[in-house]
Design a protein around this motif. Structure first.
Motif, PDB file in Angstrom:
ATOM      1  N   LYS A   3     -14.588   3.807   1.075  1.00  0.00           N
ATOM      2  CA  LYS A   3     -13.036   3.510   1.380  1.00  0.00           C
ATOM      3  C   LYS A   3     -12.955   1.842   1.635  1.00  0.00           C
ATOM      4  O   LYS A   3     -12.301   1.865   0.871  1.00  0.00           O
ATOM      5  CB  LYS A   3     -13.544   3.614   2.946  1.00  0.00           C
ATOM      6  N   SER A   4     -14.214   1.469   1.535  1.00  0.00           N
ATOM      7  CA  SER A   4     -14.259  -0.480   0.897  1.00  0.00           C
ATOM      8  C   SER A   4     -13.604  -0.525  -0.020  1.00  0.00           C
ATOM      9  O   SER A   4     -13.507  -1.888   0.452  1.00  0.00           O
ATOM     10  CB  SER A   4     -15.589  -0.467   2.125  1.00  0.00           C
ATOM     11  N   GLU A   5     -13.278  -0.136  -1.183  1.00  0.00           N
ATOM     12  CA  GLU A   5     -12.837  -0.414  -2.439  1.00  0.00           C
ATOM     13  C   GLU A   5     -11.224  -0.169  -2.360  1.00  0.00           C
ATOM     14  O   GLU A   5     -11.066  -1.469  -3.062  1.00  0.00           O
ATOM     15  CB  GLU A   5     -13.693   0.563  -3.002  1.00  0.00           C
ATOM     16  N   TRP A   6     -11.113   0.431  -0.858  1.00  0.00           N
ATOM     17  CA  TRP A   6      -9.044   0.270  -1.243  1.00  0.00           C
ATOM     18  C   TRP A   6      -9.046  -0.153   0.288  1.00  0.00           C
ATOM     19  O   TRP A   6      -9.067  -0.380   0.981  1.00  0.00           O
ATOM     20  CB  TRP A   6      -9.357   2.206  -1.128  1.00  0.00           C
ATOM     21  N   GLY A   7      -7.795  -0.369  -0.235  1.00  0.00           N
ATOM     22  CA  GLY A   7      -6.788  -1.081   0.925  1.00  0.00           C
ATOM     23  C   GLY A   7      -5.434  -1.721   0.409  1.00  0.00           C
ATOM     24  O   GLY A   7      -4.725  -1.172  -0.358  1.00  0.00           O
ATOM     25  N   LEU A   8      -4.707  -1.707   1.874  1.00  0.00           N
ATOM     26  CA  LEU A   8      -3.473  -2.098   1.553  1.00  0.00           C
ATOM     27  C   LEU A   8      -2.937  -3.495   0.969  1.00  0.00           C
ATOM     28  O   LEU A   8      -3.629  -4.150   1.379  1.00  0.00           O
ATOM     29  CB  LEU A   8      -2.227  -1.636   3.085  1.00  0.00           C
ATOM     30  N   CYS A   9      -1.562  -3.369   0.277  1.00  0.00           N
ATOM     31  CA  CYS A   9      -1.902  -4.466  -0.553  1.00  0.00           C
ATOM     32  C   CYS A   9      -0.701  -5.909   0.004  1.00  0.00           C
ATOM     33  O   CYS A   9      -1.947  -7.329   0.510  1.00  0.00           O
ATOM     34  CB  CYS A   9      -0.003  -4.045  -1.144  1.00  0.00           C
ATOM     35  N   LYS A  10      -0.670  -5.954   2.098  1.00  0.00           N
ATOM     36  CA  LYS A  10      -0.351  -6.217   2.774  1.00  0.00           C
ATOM     37  C   LYS A  10      -0.942  -7.253   2.969  1.00  0.00           C
ATOM     38  O   LYS A  10      -1.253  -8.162   3.688  1.00  0.00           O
ATOM     39  CB  LYS A  10       0.265  -5.891   4.073  1.00  0.00           C
ATOM     40  N   ASP A  11      -2.855  -6.515   2.864  1.00  0.00           N
ATOM     41  CA  ASP A  11      -3.581  -7.566   3.133  1.00  0.00           C
ATOM     42  C   ASP A  11      -4.633  -8.151   2.260  1.00  0.00           C
ATOM     43  O   ASP A  11      -6.029  -8.607   1.719  1.00  0.00           O
ATOM     44  CB  ASP A  11      -5.123  -6.545   4.430  1.00  0.00           C
ATOM     45  N   CYS A  12      -3.774  -8.105   0.676  1.00  0.00           N
ATOM     46  CA  CYS A  12      -4.740  -8.140  -0.101  1.00  0.00           C
ATOM     47  C   CYS A  12      -4.453  -9.066  -0.997  1.00  0.00           C
ATOM     48  O   CYS A  12      -3.609 -10.207  -1.251  1.00  0.00           O
ATOM     49  CB  CYS A  12      -4.840  -7.537  -1.129  1.00  0.00           C
ATOM     50  N   LYS A  13      -5.401 -10.111  -1.157  1.00  0.00           N
ATOM     51  CA  LYS A  13      -5.209 -11.237  -1.810  1.00  0.00           C
ATOM     52  C   LYS A  13      -4.459 -11.674  -3.471  1.00  0.00           C
ATOM     53  O   LYS A  13      -4.042 -12.650  -3.525  1.00  0.00           O
ATOM     54  CB  LYS A  13      -6.753 -12.628  -1.898  1.00  0.00           C
ATOM     55  N   TRP A  14      -4.511  -9.981  -3.853  1.00  0.00           N
ATOM     56  CA  TRP A  14      -3.870  -9.662  -5.135  1.00  0.00           C
ATOM     57  C   TRP A  14      -2.039  -9.578  -5.181  1.00  0.00           C
ATOM     58  O   TRP A  14      -1.206  -9.424  -6.210  1.00  0.00           O
ATOM     59  CB  TRP A  14      -4.430  -9.011  -5.709  1.00  0.00           C
ATOM     60  N   TRP A  15      -1.497  -9.447  -3.538  1.00  0.00           N
ATOM     61  CA  TRP A  15      -0.405  -8.744  -3.382  1.00  0.00           C
ATOM     62  C   TRP A  15       0.657 -10.354  -2.881  1.00  0.00           C
ATOM     63  O   TRP A  15      -0.312 -11.591  -2.841  1.00  0.00           O
ATOM     64  CB  TRP A  15       0.136  -8.251  -1.746  1.00  0.00           C
ATOM     65  N   GLN A  16       1.563 -10.665  -4.478  1.00  0.00           N
ATOM     66  CA  GLN A  16       2.266 -12.149  -4.013  1.00  0.00           C
ATOM     67  C   GLN A  16       3.856 -11.437  -3.879  1.00  0.00           C
ATOM     68  O   GLN A  16       4.394 -10.786  -4.312  1.00  0.00           O
ATOM     69  CB  GLN A  16       1.771 -12.482  -5.727  1.00  0.00           C
ATOM     70  N   ILE A  17       3.958 -12.614  -2.911  1.00  0.00           N
ATOM     71  CA  ILE A  17       5.710 -12.129  -2.250  1.00  0.00           C
ATOM     72  C   ILE A  17       6.522 -13.906  -2.601  1.00  0.00           C
ATOM     73  O   ILE A  17       6.163 -14.569  -2.766  1.00  0.00           O
ATOM     74  CB  ILE A  17       4.927 -11.605  -0.799  1.00  0.00           C
ATOM     75  N   GLU A  18       7.642 -13.040  -1.704  1.00  0.00           N
ATOM     76  CA  GLU A  18       8.562 -14.522  -1.842  1.00  0.00           C
ATOM     77  C   GLU A  18       8.197 -15.705  -0.644  1.00  0.00           C
ATOM     78  O   GLU A  18       6.969 -15.435   0.174  1.00  0.00           O
ATOM     79  CB  GLU A  18      10.244 -13.974  -1.656  1.00  0.00           C
ATOM     80  N   PRO A  19       8.116 -16.904  -0.901  1.00  0.00           N
ATOM     81  CA  PRO A  19       8.109 -18.216  -0.158  1.00  0.00           C
ATOM     82  C   PRO A  19       8.375 -17.622   1.663  1.00  0.00           C
ATOM     83  O   PRO A  19       7.586 -17.866   2.259  1.00  0.00           O
ATOM     84  CB  PRO A  19       8.953 -19.221  -1.088  1.00  0.00           C
ATOM     85  N   ASP A  20      10.075 -17.263   1.468  1.00  0.00           N
ATOM     86  CA  ASP A  20       9.731 -17.476   2.641  1.00  0.00           C
ATOM     87  C   ASP A  20       9.568 -15.659   3.272  1.00  0.00           C
ATOM     88  O   ASP A  20       9.955 -14.993   4.504  1.00  0.00           O
ATOM     89  CB  ASP A  20      10.883 -17.414   2.786  1.00  0.00           C
ATOM     90  N   ALA A  21       9.189 -14.108   2.699  1.00  0.00           N
ATOM     91  CA  ALA A  21       9.656 -12.975   2.977  1.00  0.00           C
ATOM     92  C   ALA A  21       8.352 -13.362   4.139  1.00  0.00           C
ATOM     93  O   ALA A  21       7.126 -13.588   4.274  1.00  0.00           O
ATOM     94  CB  ALA A  21       8.693 -12.535   2.024  1.00  0.00           C
ATOM     95  N   SER A  22       8.326 -12.057   4.948  1.00  0.00           N
ATOM     96  CA  SER A  22       7.238 -12.026   5.787  1.00  0.00           C
ATOM     97  C   SER A  22       6.480 -10.621   5.298  1.00  0.00           C
ATOM     98  O   SER A  22       6.296  -9.512   4.377  1.00  0.00           O
ATOM     99  CB  SER A  22       8.277 -11.150   7.175  1.00  0.00           C
ATOM    100  N   ILE A  23       4.994 -10.822   5.867  1.00  0.00           N
ATOM    101  CA  ILE A  23       4.126 -10.092   5.686  1.00  0.00           C
ATOM    102  C   ILE A  23       3.994  -8.261   6.302  1.00  0.00           C
ATOM    103  O   ILE A  23       3.748  -8.388   7.478  1.00  0.00           O
ATOM    104  CB  ILE A  23       2.633 -10.286   5.990  1.00  0.00           C
ATOM    105  N   ALA A  24       5.236  -7.148   6.155  1.00  0.00           N
ATOM    106  CA  ALA A  24       5.019  -6.038   6.456  1.00  0.00           C
ATOM    107  C   ALA A  24       5.444  -5.116   5.072  1.00  0.00           C
ATOM    108  O   ALA A  24       4.616  -5.411   4.360  1.00  0.00           O
ATOM    109  CB  ALA A  24       6.437  -5.972   7.026  1.00  0.00           C
ATOM    110  N   ASN A  25       4.620  -3.876   5.947  1.00  0.00           N
ATOM    111  CA  ASN A  25       4.761  -2.508   5.220  1.00  0.00           C
ATOM    112  C   ASN A  25       6.238  -2.291   3.990  1.00  0.00           C
ATOM    113  O   ASN A  25       5.694  -2.196   2.925  1.00  0.00           O
ATOM    114  CB  ASN A  25       5.030  -1.610   6.227  1.00  0.00           C
TER     115      ASN A  25
END
Length: 74
Positions: A3-25
């Motif tokens: 289970k420790s090898e799997w996680g959500l994108c919103k909690d991951c350093k490899w997820w890249q979002i728009e500068p003004d985007a909120s961290i949300a589902n």
């Protein structure tokens, strides 16, 4: 798979979002994990995988575009 090898994108350093985007589902962003970069995966914060690494998302203009136009920032 542990289970420790799997996680959500919103909690991951490899997820890249728009500068003004909120961290949300429902926020869309680019997966910038090194082995997956060539695929230009556009994923939501609620997506997840087994390449998860805990951390804050990177930010760059064009990360949420379809297709993504941003360059990986890590």
């Amino acid at each position: 798979m542990a289970k420790s090898e799997w996680g959500l994108c919103k909690d991951c350093k490899w997820w890249q979002i728009e500068p003004d985007a909120s961290i949300a589902n429902n926020t869309m962003g680019l997966c910038i994990e090194e082995a997956l970069q060539r695929l230009q995966l556009r994923v939501s914060g609620n997506s997840g995988c087994n390449r998860f690494t805990s951390g804050k998302p990177a930010r760059a203009e064009g990360s949420g575009s379809a297709p993504p136009t941003a360059e990986p920032q890590r």
